[in-house]
Design a protein around this motif. Structure first.
Motif, mmCIF file in Angstrom:
data_model
loop_
_atom_site.group_PDB
_atom_site.id
_atom_site.type_symbol
_atom_site.label_atom_id
_atom_site.label_comp_id
_atom_site.label_asym_id
_atom_site.label_seq_id
_atom_site.Cartn_x
_atom_site.Cartn_y
_atom_site.Cartn_z
ATOM 1 N N ALA A 88 13.733 17.578 24.595
ATOM 2 C CA ALA A 88 13.972 18.190 23.277
ATOM 3 C C ALA A 88 15.404 18.653 23.075
ATOM 4 O O ALA A 88 15.956 18.546 21.979
ATOM 5 N N VAL A 89 16.023 19.192 24.135
ATOM 6 C CA VAL A 89 17.377 19.755 24.022
ATOM 7 C C VAL A 89 18.191 19.319 25.232
ATOM 8 O O VAL A 89 17.700 19.339 26.366
ATOM 9 N N ILE A 90 19.442 18.928 24.989
ATOM 10 C CA ILE A 90 20.345 18.546 26.078
ATOM 11 C C ILE A 90 21.626 19.357 25.946
ATOM 12 O O ILE A 90 22.284 19.331 24.901
ATOM 13 N N THR A 91 21.968 20.096 27.001
ATOM 14 C CA THR A 91 23.253 20.783 27.050
ATOM 15 C C THR A 91 24.101 20.097 28.116
ATOM 16 O O THR A 91 23.574 19.477 29.046
ATOM 17 N N THR A 92 25.418 20.216 27.969
ATOM 18 C CA THR A 92 26.312 19.559 28.919
ATOM 19 C C THR A 92 27.439 20.492 29.313
ATOM 20 O O THR A 92 27.729 21.469 28.624
ATOM 21 N N GLY A 93 28.080 20.164 30.413
ATOM 22 C CA GLY A 93 29.248 20.908 30.854
ATOM 23 C C GLY A 93 30.202 19.994 31.586
ATOM 24 O O GLY A 93 29.865 18.853 31.924
ATOM 25 N N ALA A 94 31.412 20.489 31.834
ATOM 26 C CA ALA A 94 32.417 19.778 32.630
ATOM 27 C C ALA A 94 32.777 18.418 32.054
ATOM 28 O O ALA A 94 32.770 17.410 32.751
ATOM 29 N N GLY A 95 33.079 18.397 30.762
ATOM 30 C CA GLY A 95 33.524 17.145 30.151
ATOM 31 C C GLY A 95 32.971 16.958 28.758
ATOM 32 O O GLY A 95 32.261 17.807 28.225
ATOM 33 N N SER A 96 33.280 15.812 28.174
ATOM 34 C CA SER A 96 32.808 15.489 26.831
ATOM 35 C C SER A 96 31.620 14.535 26.884
ATOM 36 O O SER A 96 31.698 13.479 27.522
ATOM 37 N N PRO A 97 30.521 14.877 26.201
ATOM 38 C CA PRO A 97 29.346 14.002 26.188
ATOM 39 C C PRO A 97 29.410 12.933 25.106
ATOM 40 O O PRO A 97 28.409 12.272 24.842
ATOM 41 N N GLY A 98 30.585 12.769 24.477
ATOM 42 C CA GLY A 98 30.721 11.836 23.356
ATOM 43 C C GLY A 98 30.044 10.496 23.533
ATOM 44 O O GLY A 98 29.328 10.033 22.631
ATOM 45 N N LYS A 110 18.177 17.477 20.490
ATOM 46 C CA LYS A 110 19.261 18.304 19.956
ATOM 47 C C LYS A 110 20.291 18.457 21.067
ATOM 48 O O LYS A 110 19.930 18.708 22.220
ATOM 49 N N VAL A 111 21.578 18.318 20.723
ATOM 50 C CA VAL A 111 22.635 18.302 21.727
ATOM 51 C C VAL A 111 23.563 19.504 21.535
ATOM 52 O O VAL A 111 24.093 19.715 20.440
ATOM 53 N N PHE A 112 23.746 20.281 22.627
ATOM 54 C CA PHE A 112 24.581 21.481 22.583
ATOM 55 C C PHE A 112 25.527 21.484 23.790
ATOM 56 O O PHE A 112 25.172 21.989 24.857
ATOM 57 N N PRO A 113 26.732 20.941 23.665
ATOM 58 C CA PRO A 113 27.684 20.992 24.778
ATOM 59 C C PRO A 113 28.225 22.404 24.987
ATOM 60 O O PRO A 113 28.379 23.174 24.034
ATOM 61 N N VAL A 114 28.513 22.728 26.236
ATOM 62 C CA VAL A 114 29.217 23.967 26.553
ATOM 63 C C VAL A 114 30.710 23.723 26.372
ATOM 64 O O VAL A 114 31.247 22.725 26.867
ATOM 65 N N VAL A 115 31.386 24.623 25.645
ATOM 66 C CA VAL A 115 32.820 24.476 25.414
ATOM 67 C C VAL A 115 33.530 25.763 25.813
ATOM 68 O O VAL A 115 32.977 26.855 25.683
ATOM 69 N N SER A 116 34.757 25.619 26.290
ATOM 70 C CA SER A 116 35.545 26.782 26.682
ATOM 71 C C SER A 116 36.833 26.878 25.875
ATOM 72 O O SER A 116 37.687 27.716 26.176
ATOM 73 N N ALA A 117 36.957 26.023 24.851
ATOM 74 C CA ALA A 117 38.168 26.026 24.027
ATOM 75 C C ALA A 117 37.838 25.543 22.629
ATOM 76 O O ALA A 117 36.909 24.732 22.435
ATOM 77 N N VAL A 118 38.596 25.999 21.644
ATOM 78 C CA VAL A 118 38.389 25.612 20.253
ATOM 79 C C VAL A 118 38.582 24.107 20.070
ATOM 80 O O VAL A 118 37.830 23.456 19.340
#
Length: 310
Positions: A88-98, A110-118
């Protein structure tokens, strides 16, 4: 719209996808307690990842998700499995999931990447994700450099998709602050380490409970791999090696298996006790449900008190 309305959960909380900790069993427990549980693919083989998804489905009928660290050597296969299993939901870290977003969206996730910068948040919005998790440097594990207080409002101003706050949230005051900054909900990690249901070793839980406001340190900054952990003999030795000029490969070899030693063996001396700065605010082991209910109740009480003081 609050995060719980977006995800179909009771509480507006996502559990962090902590490697070696966020198992299918723990994710199910979190979901059953009213938040969104995540299975952390970090430290899992593709076969184990799929097995944990299947296990989670046997333990809960509530929504749950997965977290994929894109530095994983088998990230492509993990991404494909998440789509095949229609998580149902995928989160990502350490890079771009593009490269994976369209596949995941087609699977219904639903896709929610973790981001540390604007800049990364803007890139993810253009890629068509459903929202971003803005994670400040206060968090445990792999961290960026910007604090949650500074990062979240800047991300909220920069994108027109939902923003979830992460890093430094362990009580209702911090949750209310996240809402004030523009977030629709919160991702929680450190405060869940001491839940009754969390599968880490008792020694690890007690180390978190014993932590104070300055008990964590960030290792690996000199080689571009910053990780926040509770201070112990391992961090002392690691920082000494960093200061002496050790390269990234040498430092990675030095910490090889350290997280597993902490999680499974309870090695608080040479294990990697990943935890955020809010470890100093966590004082007891409680059920997940009690943690979520208190966060919610505290934030509502703080809001009432603020309104009455105007």
């Amino acid at each position: 719209m609050k995060l719980n309305e977006i995800l179909g959960t009771e509480f507006p909380f996502i559990q962090g996808g902590m490697a070696n900790i966020a198992t299918g069993g723990f994710a199910a427990a979190v979901s059953n307690a009213g938040a969104l549980g995540l299975i952390g693919a970090g430290g899992m083989s593709p076969e184990s990842f799929r097995e944990n998804i299947h296990l989670c489905r046997t333990l809960t009928d509530k929504p749950f998700g997965v977290n994929i660290m894109l530095m994983h050597p088998q990230a492509d296969e993990l991404a494909r499995i998440a789509a095949e299993e229609k998580v149902a939901v995928i989160t990502t870290g350490a890079g771009s999931p593009g490269p994976y977003v369209s596949m995941w969206k087609e699977s219904g996730a639903k896709v929610f990447p973790v981001v540390s910068a604007v800049s990364l948040a803007k890139m993810m919005a253009k890629a068509g994700v459903d929202g971003v998790i803005a994670e400040g440097t206060e968090s445990g594990g792999h961290v960026g450099e910007t604090t949650t207080m500074a990062l979240v409002p800047q991300v909220c101003d920069a994108v027109d998709i939902p923003v979830i706050a992460a890093g430094g949230i362990a009580d209702g005051r911090q949750l209310l602050a996240a809402y004030a900054l523009g977030a629709c909900g919160a991702q929680l990690g450190t405060c869940l380490l001491v839940s009754e249901e969390c599968p880490i070793h008792e020694n690890y839980k007690q180390a978190v409970i014993a932590a104070k406001d300055r008990s964590t340190v960030v290792t690996g900054r000199s080689v571009g791999a910053p990780v926040r952990v509770i201070k112990n003999q391992m961090t002392k030795d690691y920082l000494a090696r960093e200061k002496a000029g050790a390269d990234k490969m040498e430092l990675e070899h030095f910490t090889l298996g350290s997280l597993r030693r902490a999680v499974f063996d309870g090695d608080t001396r040479t294990g990697s006790l990943m935890a955020g700065q809010v470890a100093g605010m966590v004082h007891s082991i409680r059920p997940l449900r009690a943690i979520f209910e208190e966060l919610q109740a505290q934030s509502e009480a703080c809001l009432r008190a603020l309104n009455q003081s105007r």
